[in-house]
Design a protein around this motif. Structure first.
Motif, PDB file in Angstrom:
ATOM      1  N   ALA A   7      -3.893  25.448   4.698  1.00 33.57           N
ATOM      2  CA  ALA A   7      -4.162  24.049   4.994  1.00 33.57           C
ATOM      3  C   ALA A   7      -3.846  23.144   3.815  1.00 33.57           C
ATOM      4  N   GLU A   8      -4.082  23.648   2.601  1.00 32.87           N
ATOM      5  CA  GLU A   8      -3.875  22.792   1.433  1.00 32.87           C
ATOM      6  C   GLU A   8      -2.396  22.525   1.174  1.00 32.87           C
ATOM      7  N   ASN A   9      -1.496  23.302   1.810  1.00 30.16           N
ATOM      8  CA  ASN A   9      -0.065  23.119   1.607  1.00 30.16           C
ATOM      9  C   ASN A   9       0.586  22.291   2.711  1.00 30.16           C
ATOM     10  N   VAL A  10      -0.198  21.737   3.601  1.00 33.88           N
ATOM     11  CA  VAL A  10       0.340  20.991   4.732  1.00 33.88           C
ATOM     12  C   VAL A  10       0.436  19.512   4.382  1.00 33.88           C
ATOM     13  N   ASP A  11       1.599  18.924   4.628  1.00 34.16           N
ATOM     14  CA  ASP A  11       1.763  17.470   4.534  1.00 34.16           C
ATOM     15  C   ASP A  11       1.379  16.912   5.901  1.00 34.16           C
ATOM     16  N   HIS A  12       0.132  16.481   6.036  1.00 34.56           N
ATOM     17  CA  HIS A  12      -0.374  16.085   7.351  1.00 34.56           C
ATOM     18  C   HIS A  12       0.368  14.881   7.924  1.00 34.56           C
ATOM     19  N   THR A  13       0.763  13.955   7.069  1.00 38.02           N
ATOM     20  CA  THR A  13       1.499  12.790   7.562  1.00 38.02           C
ATOM     21  C   THR A  13       2.852  13.202   8.129  1.00 38.02           C
ATOM     22  N   ALA A  14       3.551  14.084   7.409  1.00 36.93           N
ATOM     23  CA  ALA A  14       4.849  14.557   7.889  1.00 36.93           C
ATOM     24  C   ALA A  14       4.697  15.383   9.157  1.00 36.93           C
ATOM     25  N   GLU A  15       3.647  16.202   9.218  1.00 38.49           N
ATOM     26  CA  GLU A  15       3.423  17.022  10.410  1.00 38.49           C
ATOM     27  C   GLU A  15       3.127  16.148  11.620  1.00 38.49           C
ATOM     28  N   ALA A  16       2.351  15.077  11.414  1.00 39.23           N
ATOM     29  CA  ALA A  16       2.060  14.153  12.509  1.00 39.23           C
ATOM     30  C   ALA A  16       3.348  13.500  13.006  1.00 39.23           C
ATOM     31  N   ALA A  17       4.212  13.113  12.092  1.00 39.86           N
ATOM     32  CA  ALA A  17       5.474  12.492  12.484  1.00 39.86           C
ATOM     33  C   ALA A  17       6.352  13.472  13.258  1.00 39.86           C
ATOM     34  N   ARG A  18       6.362  14.740  12.814  1.00 37.73           N
ATOM     35  CA  ARG A  18       7.142  15.759  13.529  1.00 37.73           C
ATOM     36  C   ARG A  18       6.647  15.952  14.946  1.00 37.73           C
ATOM     37  N   LEU A  19       5.328  15.989  15.100  1.00 33.90           N
ATOM     38  CA  LEU A  19       4.748  16.173  16.433  1.00 33.90           C
ATOM     39  C   LEU A  19       5.031  14.967  17.327  1.00 33.90           C
ATOM     40  N   GLU A  20       5.023  13.770  16.761  1.00 29.73           N
ATOM     41  CA  GLU A  20       5.363  12.581  17.557  1.00 29.73           C
ATOM     42  C   GLU A  20       6.812  12.666  18.041  1.00 29.73           C
ATOM     43  N   ARG A  21       7.703  13.121  17.162  1.00 29.77           N
ATOM     44  CA  ARG A  21       9.108  13.270  17.580  1.00 29.77           C
ATOM     45  C   ARG A  21       9.225  14.326  18.680  1.00 29.77           C
ATOM     46  N   THR A  22       8.489  15.422  18.537  1.00 28.54           N
ATOM     47  CA  THR A  22       8.524  16.471  19.560  1.00 28.54           C
ATOM     48  C   THR A  22       7.996  15.949  20.890  1.00 28.54           C
ATOM     49  N   ALA A  23       6.972  15.108  20.839  1.00 26.94           N
ATOM     50  CA  ALA A  23       6.432  14.514  22.065  1.00 26.94           C
ATOM     51  C   ALA A  23       7.479  13.669  22.770  1.00 26.94           C
ATOM     52  N   GLY A  24       8.351  13.027  21.992  1.00 29.73           N
ATOM     53  CA  GLY A  24       9.431  12.261  22.600  1.00 29.73           C
ATOM     54  C   GLY A  24      10.448  13.140  23.307  1.00 29.73           C
ATOM     55  N   LEU A  25      10.625  14.360  22.809  1.00 28.62           N
ATOM     56  CA  LEU A  25      11.562  15.300  23.425  1.00 28.62           C
ATOM     57  C   LEU A  25      10.974  15.956  24.666  1.00 28.62           C
ATOM     58  N   TYR A  26       9.636  16.121  24.659  1.00 25.87           N
ATOM     59  CA  TYR A  26       8.960  16.788  25.779  1.00 25.87           C
ATOM     60  C   TYR A  26       7.854  15.867  26.311  1.00 25.87           C
ATOM     61  N   PRO A  27       8.226  14.814  27.037  1.00 31.57           N
ATOM     62  CA  PRO A  27       7.205  13.862  27.510  1.00 31.57           C
ATOM     63  C   PRO A  27       6.152  14.495  28.397  1.00 31.57           C
ATOM     64  N   GLU A  28       6.490  15.593  29.077  1.00 25.02           N
ATOM     65  CA  GLU A  28       5.505  16.253  29.927  1.00 25.02           C
ATOM     66  C   GLU A  28       4.398  16.913  29.099  1.00 25.02           C
ATOM     67  N   ASP A  29       4.658  17.120  27.806  1.00 26.23           N
ATOM     68  CA  ASP A  29       3.677  17.738  26.916  1.00 26.23           C
ATOM     69  C   ASP A  29       3.139  16.744  25.889  1.00 26.23           C
ATOM     70  N   ALA A  30       3.380  15.463  26.118  1.00 27.38           N
ATOM     71  CA  ALA A  30       3.029  14.441  25.124  1.00 27.38           C
ATOM     72  C   ALA A  30       1.541  14.435  24.811  1.00 27.38           C
ATOM     73  N   GLU A  31       0.701  14.669  25.817  1.00 24.11           N
ATOM     74  CA  GLU A  31      -0.746  14.605  25.582  1.00 24.11           C
ATOM     75  C   GLU A  31      -1.175  15.629  24.529  1.00 24.11           C
ATOM     76  N   ALA A  32      -0.805  16.876  24.721  1.00 21.96           N
ATOM     77  CA  ALA A  32      -1.218  17.917  23.772  1.00 21.96           C
ATOM     78  C   ALA A  32      -0.593  17.691  22.400  1.00 21.96           C
TER      79      ALA A  32
END
Length: 338
Positions: A7-32
């Motif tokens: 956990a201490e090695n995670v860039d949480h801001t970057a990870e959040a941005a990555r997940l937002e981009r992934t949500a754009g690719l998979y709108p059916e999974d956007a909620e999770a």
């Protein structure tokens, strides 16, 4: 983020941005995916940005799978950065709506607990337990945190054990009992000069950490792949070699139920079902540089769907419809042998 990333090695801001981009690719999974992104934003300290994601989900025109959980998470987050009145109002709304998802109950109860509203937290845990566990022979894995949280708060309040507290004790698998882990006097032992007391507390903390690691080691369910009748017909028409894997739809459904019961009997917790579609499966096969008629892809596809938040917990809650989509209650359909 890989499950084994410290956990201490995670860039949480970057990870959040990555997940937002992934949500754009998979709108059916956007909620999770957006809920995961919001969690990373909370961990990064950017709570207003997390609230913005919760609001984005709640304002979406697409229906949410679990709007009560989104509201519960929003309330918990709001309270952490000074919006107590709004958080309380949302918590009251979640409680009055009587959600069937235990996670929503746990989130709002823990929010109350973390702000020293122990009586209200106990009432909330109890309301959730009463709704979801009355006349249930075996509490589903997803309800365990509800019972453990209720036990913890009641221990802090010094009230006598009841049947649900005893049930929580039996579900707890760590070597140190829940009574010890939830002992309110433990905090005082941390300031002790007695080596024996400190060593005992270290043992308790290790057991507690083990429980958290066990829960986190499976962030999504062990999922079995399900095809609806129409999708299975389309799949077999396109890839006839898969007929050996799926002789008939009825046998496919029976195999799912049987596999899940075997896993449950072997002690595997957190089980679920994911429903596939042919276009989604073909896209997954292409991403793996393989052919859809490769049967080794099927369990990988199921795991991928589960990781994207598509799994439905098994067994269904009491009175819920059967996972197969028949329209009948689970207890009157595939649950008749349970």
């Amino acid at each position: 983020m890989r499950p084994d990333t410290p956990a201490e090695n995670v860039d949480h801001t970057a990870e959040a941005a990555r997940l937002e981009r992934t949500a754009g690719l998979y709108p059916e999974d956007a909620e999770a995916l957006l809920l995961q992104a919001a969690a990373h934003l909370e961990l990064s300290g950017d709570r207003p940005a997390a609230t913005a994601l919760y609001d984005r989900l709640l304002a979406s025109s697409a229906p949410l799978d679990n709007p009560h959980l989104v509201r519960a998470l929003k309330a918990s987050n709001l309270w952490e950065y000074g919006h107590e009145a709004e958080a309380r109002a949302i918590i009251d709304g979640v409680r009055s709506s009587s959600p069937r998802d235990p996670a929503a109950w746990v989130i709002v109860a823990e929010a109350l607990e973390s702000h020293d509203e122990l009586e209200q937290a106990q009432e909330t845990f109890t309301e959730g337990a009463r709704l979801l566990l009355t006349d249930v022979p075996e509490p589903p894995y997803a309800t365990h945190p509800l019972l453990f949280g209720r036990h913890r708060v009641r221990r802090m309040l010094g009230v006598a054990h009841d049947e649900w507290d005893a049930l929580a004790d039996t579900l707890h698998s760590m070597p140190i009992s829940l009574d010890e882990l939830h002992d309110p006097k433990r905090v005082w032992s941390l300031g002790s000069d007695n080596p024996a007391e400190l060593e005992a507390e270290i043992s308790r903390l290790r057991a507690e950490l083990g429980a958290y690691r066990e829960a986190l080691s499976r962030p999504f369910p062990v999922a079995v792949l399900h095809w609806t009748a129409d999708e299975l017909t389309e799949l077999l028409s396109a890839y006839p070699s898969l007929s050996a894997e799926y002789p008939s739809h009825e046998e496919h459904l029976a195999t799912i139920e049987g596999s899940l019961r075997e896993l449950s009997a072997s002690g595997t917790p957190n089980l679920g079902i994911v429903t596939g579609t042919v276009p989604s499966y073909e896209a997954f096969a292409a991403s793996e540089l393989s052919s859809p008629d490769d049967t080794t892809l099927l369990p990988q596809y199921a795991t991928t769907l589960a990781a994207r938040g598509r799994a439905v917990a098994w067994p269904p809650q009491r009175g819920a419809g059967c996972w197969c989509g028949s329209g009948r209650a689970y207890g009157e359909c595939h649950g008749t042998g349970s």
